[in-house]
Write a protein that holds these residues in place. Structure first.
Motif, PDB file in Angstrom:
ATOM      1  N   ARG A 121       0.838  -1.208   0.000  1.00  0.00           N
ATOM      2  CA  ARG A 121       0.000   0.000   0.000  1.00  0.00           C
ATOM      3  C   ARG A 121       0.867   1.250   0.000  1.00  0.00           C
ATOM      4  N   ARG A 122       1.910   1.228   0.811  1.00  0.00           N
ATOM      5  CA  ARG A 122       2.810   2.378   0.898  1.00  0.00           C
ATOM      6  C   ARG A 122       3.569   2.581  -0.416  1.00  0.00           C
ATOM      7  N   ILE A 123       4.046   1.498  -1.016  1.00  0.00           N
ATOM      8  CA  ILE A 123       4.816   1.602  -2.253  1.00  0.00           C
ATOM      9  C   ILE A 123       3.937   2.116  -3.392  1.00  0.00           C
ATOM     10  N   CYS A 124       2.715   1.634  -3.482  1.00  0.00           N
ATOM     11  CA  CYS A 124       1.803   2.122  -4.527  1.00  0.00           C
ATOM     12  C   CYS A 124       1.567   3.623  -4.379  1.00  0.00           C
ATOM     13  N   GLY A 125       1.414   4.078  -3.127  1.00  0.00           N
ATOM     14  CA  GLY A 125       1.202   5.510  -2.908  1.00  0.00           C
ATOM     15  C   GLY A 125       2.412   6.338  -3.287  1.00  0.00           C
ATOM     16  N   GLU A 126       3.600   5.878  -2.944  1.00  0.00           N
ATOM     17  CA  GLU A 126       4.819   6.639  -3.225  1.00  0.00           C
ATOM     18  C   GLU A 126       5.165   6.674  -4.707  1.00  0.00           C
ATOM     19  N   HIS A 127       4.776   5.640  -5.452  1.00  0.00           N
ATOM     20  CA  HIS A 127       5.130   5.564  -6.869  1.00  0.00           C
ATOM     21  C   HIS A 127       3.963   5.905  -7.785  1.00  0.00           C
ATOM     22  N   GLY A 128       2.859   6.363  -7.223  1.00  0.00           N
ATOM     23  CA  GLY A 128       1.714   6.759  -8.034  1.00  0.00           C
ATOM     24  C   GLY A 128       1.074   5.604  -8.781  1.00  0.00           C
ATOM     25  N   ILE A 129       1.098   4.415  -8.178  1.00  0.00           N
ATOM     26  CA  ILE A 129       0.514   3.217  -8.790  1.00  0.00           C
ATOM     27  C   ILE A 129      -0.903   3.039  -8.262  1.00  0.00           C
ATOM     28  N   ALA A 131      -4.280   1.687  -6.745  1.00  0.00           N
ATOM     29  CA  ALA A 131      -4.424   0.800  -5.584  1.00  0.00           C
ATOM     30  C   ALA A 131      -4.674  -0.648  -5.990  1.00  0.00           C
ATOM     31  N   TRP A 132      -5.418  -0.851  -7.097  1.00  0.00           N
ATOM     32  CA  TRP A 132      -5.726  -2.227  -7.496  1.00  0.00           C
ATOM     33  C   TRP A 132      -4.459  -3.010  -7.854  1.00  0.00           C
ATOM     34  N   ALA A 133      -3.388  -2.287  -8.202  1.00  0.00           N
ATOM     35  CA  ALA A 133      -2.148  -2.954  -8.616  1.00  0.00           C
ATOM     36  C   ALA A 133      -1.470  -3.682  -7.455  1.00  0.00           C
ATOM     37  N   ARG A 134      -1.910  -3.459  -6.223  1.00  0.00           N
ATOM     38  CA  ARG A 134      -1.350  -4.204  -5.089  1.00  0.00           C
ATOM     39  C   ARG A 134      -1.533  -5.710  -5.280  1.00  0.00           C
ATOM     40  N   GLU A 135      -2.586  -6.096  -6.009  1.00  0.00           N
ATOM     41  CA  GLU A 135      -2.834  -7.510  -6.255  1.00  0.00           C
ATOM     42  C   GLU A 135      -1.776  -8.119  -7.171  1.00  0.00           C
ATOM     43  N   GLU A 136      -0.980  -7.265  -7.849  1.00  0.00           N
ATOM     44  CA  GLU A 136       0.025  -7.764  -8.787  1.00  0.00           C
ATOM     45  C   GLU A 136       1.353  -8.121  -8.107  1.00  0.00           C
ATOM     46  N   PHE A 137       1.582  -7.618  -6.904  1.00  0.00           N
ATOM     47  CA  PHE A 137       2.873  -7.863  -6.248  1.00  0.00           C
ATOM     48  C   PHE A 137       3.158  -9.351  -6.013  1.00  0.00           C
ATOM     49  N   GLU A 159      11.423   0.337 -10.352  1.00  0.00           N
ATOM     50  CA  GLU A 159      11.800   1.020  -9.106  1.00  0.00           C
ATOM     51  C   GLU A 159      10.911   0.569  -7.953  1.00  0.00           C
ATOM     52  N   ALA A 160       9.614   0.396  -8.226  1.00  0.00           N
ATOM     53  CA  ALA A 160       8.693  -0.032  -7.170  1.00  0.00           C
ATOM     54  C   ALA A 160       9.010  -1.452  -6.725  1.00  0.00           C
ATOM     55  N   ALA A 161       9.367  -2.317  -7.675  1.00  0.00           N
ATOM     56  CA  ALA A 161       9.712  -3.702  -7.332  1.00  0.00           C
ATOM     57  C   ALA A 161      10.949  -3.746  -6.441  1.00  0.00           C
TER      58      ALA A 161
END
Length: 586
Positions: A121-129, A131-137, A159-161
């Motif tokens: 959740r934190r990484i998606c917020g910092e990288h402008g991704i 929220a639904w993309a959290r399911e991709e991690f 970078e997010a990975a």
């Protein structure tokens, strides 16, 4: 065990071998027969047989069949596990101290845990991704040099990975991709570990070999190079549909060539689908050795049907549901498949309003993948109905949770001590229901007390005690956000209804349907832009979409319906349906 000539020829081959198995060909039966044959090589020796699968469901299936066909002690000579459990049990748990980042130990962080969710959740917020993309991690994979392997359509950036994995190191935690990555690094830097594995396992059997990723292939190569293990590989390049996770059809042949494995064995008899359905699959992807319908189903001559309607539900209401009634097919033996779950949500709502019980998107008021969800449902169902068959489901679900949390295969859960633990859970669950019939209150209290009991009975480690309560809290939060749910009036009995999967129609994505079979299947949203997806630009991407369609078709036994519509898409029918919409094309 009775085998077909094709199955017997593959099972009795004692060299490295790749078996190309068509859908419905009885590959699991062949694997069981191979295990029984290989047991003669390892009985009364310290060596074992490794059986590697790619889902926990496959682990359960192989274990349960081996109990039927094997003898006392056979399971002790086998290590049946997912690839991640295999790496954890045989390498990481014993040699983590040889890694740079985890010298002092590690914890496996499952995607359902609150800590994992907080990081993503934190990484998606910092990288402008989104929220639904959290399911991709959880789908992230790593190359041999640690770089992320990202599908062109992936919303996750490089970078997010990398930040995700840095934060895991800081938390002394690893994800499933890192399990494979670290195992390969250890085997590369310490060849004696690969030699020890090869000495330990006389035979290594790999199921669904087409789902193997490049880094997993590297691990198998290192074990092969130690020269003490033989390989029995079963797969089907025509069913390679997990390119987003790093699987590639070419890897099947790459490793079989590397291991000098025989490749002239084919299981070409489909015992699942009628001849007309098999013919459609062959039109879409012809096999070198043509697939043919076999057994009793070969007498069924019902043709697949194509319907183009203004709305998808019209075809289901006018064609699919009446056909189920005509053929005497129960809802639990029928499925509706789509390229993505977005198309299934409105269908699920309409079916519920129509009085059809469903399982899948829109069926539960929370995500069915929550760690605690199915265990809670089965226990609530048993409290209400006292059906003995539910005890087996509870055992399997508890085993799945342990595998997912710790990757440790606790077979004792299926024995006496496991049965004692389960009845203690049931007693706690019933006592809590008698205190309050509120589903929300029961989930909160039961998850806390279940976690404590499972730690006390040494089923879960102390570090995993809070995972069930975290999952229950997430389920309750999701239900509060669901406008279709009156949470204040939802009862324990209502939770138990979600466990009645045998009576409910299945709504699944085509990917999720892999490995399943149904008497009747309706394929919906068959438009260009959805299958193949509009992001599919290369021939490789389009061919993977064709394989996905192939997998979807071959889930059906007797009834197959293709549906296109004008409801939510202006796209034309999928190119795979052909110019007249009535036959499939290559």
């Amino acid at each position: 065990m009775i085998l077909t000539p094709e199955q017997r020829a593959a099972v009795t081959c004692d060299t490295n071998i790749l078996v190309e198995a068509c859908p419905g060909s009885g590959k699991t039966r062949s694997i069981i027969a191979k295990i029984l044959r290989c047991l003669d090589d390892v009985r009364e020796t310290p060596r074992k047989i490794a059986v590697i699968t790619y889902t926990n469901a496959a682990v359960y299936e192989i274990e349960s069949r081996l109990r039927i066909y094997g003898t006392t002690g056979d399971l002790d000579s086998c290590e049946i596990s997912t690839i991640h459990s295999f790496c954890l049990n045989n390498i990481l748990h014993g040699f983590y101290w040889r890694t740079r980042d985890y010298r002092e130990g590690f914890k496996l962080l499952p995607p359902e845990s609150e800590e994992y969710q907080a990081i993503t959740r934190r990484i998606c917020g910092e990288h402008g991704i989104d929220a639904w993309a959290r399911e991709e991690f959880p789908q992230l994979n790593r190359s041999a040099d640690g770089e992320p392997i990202l599908h062109p359509a992936s919303p996750i950036t490089r970078e997010a990975a990398h930040q995700f994995w840095r934060e895991l190191v800081e938390a002394k935690a690893i994800d499933f991709a890192t399990v494979i990555y670290l195992t390969n690094r250890l085997l590369e830097h310490f060849p004696s570990l690969a030699h020890a594995l090869s000495c330990r396992f006389r035979w290594i059997l790999v199921d669904e070999f087409q789902d193997t990723t490049e880094l997993q292939i590297e691990i198998l190569k290192k074990i092969h190079d130690a020269t003490h293990s033989n390989f029995f590989l079963v797969g089907d390049p025509h069913q390679s549909i997990f390119g987003f996770a790093g699987a590639r059809p070419r890897l099947v042949h790459e490793f079989s060539n590397y291991a000098n494995a025989r490749r002239d064995f084919h299981l070409s008899e489909n015992w699942r689908s009628n001849p007309q359905i098999v013919a459609h699959a062959e039109l879409l992807r012809p096999r070198a050795v043509p697939m043919r319908s076999a057994g009793a189903i070969a007498a069924d001559q019902r043709e697949p049907q194509y319907e183009h309607r203004a709305r998808v539900f019209e075809a289901l209401e006018d064609i699919f549901l009446p056909a189920l009634q005509e053929l005497g097919i129960a809802y639990g033996d029928a499925a509706i498949l789509a390229p993505s779950w977005f198309a299934l949500l409105p269908i699920g709502r309409r079916l519920r309003n129509y009085g059809v019980p469903i399982i899948g998107p829109g069926a539960r008021p929370y995500r069915g993948k929550q760690l605690f969800a199915r265990l809670a449902e089965y226990i609530c169902a048993y409290i209400e109905r006292r059906e003995p068959a539910l005890i087996r489901n509870i055992s399997r679900e508890l085993h799945r949770i342990v595998l997912e949390v710790s990757r440790v295969n606790r077979l004792q859960l299926f024995g006496y001590s496991g049965r004692v633990t389960i009845f203690r859970l049931l007693a706690i669950g019933e006592a809590l229901r008698n205190q309050s019939d509120s589903a929300e209150q029961w989930l909160v209290n039961a998850s806390n007390e279940f976690g404590q009991l499972l730690v006390a009975d040494q089923v879960l480690s102390k570090t995993a005690e809070n995972l069930l309560s975290e999952s229950a809290a997430a389920m309750c939060a999701q239900m509060r956000l669901n406008r279709d749910v009156d949470l204040s009036n939802m009862t324990v009995s209502d939770l138990g209804l979600f466990a009645a999967t045998g009576k409910s129609m299945h709504l699944l994505t085509m990917h999720a349907a892999k490995g399943l079979e149904f008497e009747a299947v309706a394929l919906v949203s068959l438009h260009d832009g959805q299958i193949p997806n509009f992001r599919a630009k290369t021939e490789e991407d389009i061919d993977e979409a064709r394989r996905l369609m192939y997998v979807a078709i071959t889930r059906a036994k007797r009834l197959l319906l293709y549906v296109t519509d004008q409801e939510r898409s202006r796209n034309v029918p999928s190119r795979f349906l052909g110019p007249d919409g009535l036959r499939l094309v290559q």
